[in-house]
Design a protein around this motif. Structure first.
Motif, mmCIF file in Angstrom:
data_model
loop_
_atom_site.group_PDB
_atom_site.id
_atom_site.type_symbol
_atom_site.label_atom_id
_atom_site.label_comp_id
_atom_site.label_asym_id
_atom_site.label_seq_id
_atom_site.Cartn_x
_atom_site.Cartn_y
_atom_site.Cartn_z
ATOM 1 N N MET A 1 35.150 39.455 38.410
ATOM 2 C CA MET A 1 36.360 38.816 38.303
ATOM 3 C C MET A 1 37.743 39.290 38.148
ATOM 4 O O MET A 1 38.892 39.044 38.424
ATOM 5 N N THR A 2 37.686 40.659 37.290
ATOM 6 C CA THR A 2 38.768 41.269 37.063
ATOM 7 C C THR A 2 39.468 41.870 38.294
ATOM 8 O O THR A 2 40.682 41.832 38.527
ATOM 9 N N ASP A 3 38.736 42.336 39.015
ATOM 10 C CA ASP A 3 39.085 43.047 40.306
ATOM 11 C C ASP A 3 39.345 42.146 41.372
ATOM 12 O O ASP A 3 40.794 42.098 41.854
ATOM 13 N N LEU A 4 39.105 40.732 41.211
ATOM 14 C CA LEU A 4 39.658 39.517 42.006
ATOM 15 C C LEU A 4 41.207 38.986 41.366
ATOM 16 O O LEU A 4 42.182 39.062 42.242
ATOM 17 N N CYS A 5 41.433 39.187 40.020
ATOM 18 C CA CYS A 5 42.550 38.892 39.558
ATOM 19 C C CYS A 5 43.577 39.970 39.777
ATOM 20 O O CYS A 5 44.814 39.565 40.097
ATOM 21 N N ILE A 6 43.145 41.167 39.599
ATOM 22 C CA ILE A 6 44.007 42.271 40.098
ATOM 23 C C ILE A 6 44.710 42.165 41.473
ATOM 24 O O ILE A 6 45.784 42.368 41.825
#
Length: 77
Positions: A1-6
């Motif tokens: 999820m973090t990578d997607l948001c970034i």
């Protein structure tokens, strides 16, 4: 999820939808921790806060969202 948001933040910066030029990972961390703070205050105040409004106002401020997108979140809450 973090990578997607970034990735989404990075793309929005490139499209000039987000005006804040800071590192996308730092922006993500800032808004994630901000959300945790609003959740905490919501609990402390027994739900007597407008957590959605408060959070999205901060979200817009940190990211420096283009004016045309500042109210878009209202469609989804």
């Amino acid at each position: 999820m973090t990578d997607l948001c970034i990735l989404l933040i990075s793309k929005a910066q490139k499209n000039k939808e987000i005006k804040n030029p800071a590192d996308p990972k730092l922006l993500y961390q800032t808004i994630a921790y901000c959300f945790t703070g609003y959740e905490t205050m919501w609990c402390i105040r027994n739900g007597e806060t407008d957590i959605k409004k408060d959070y999205f106002n901060s979200f817009n401020t940190v990211l420096q969202i283009s004016d045309e997108y500042k109210e878009v979140y209202k469609k989804y809450i």
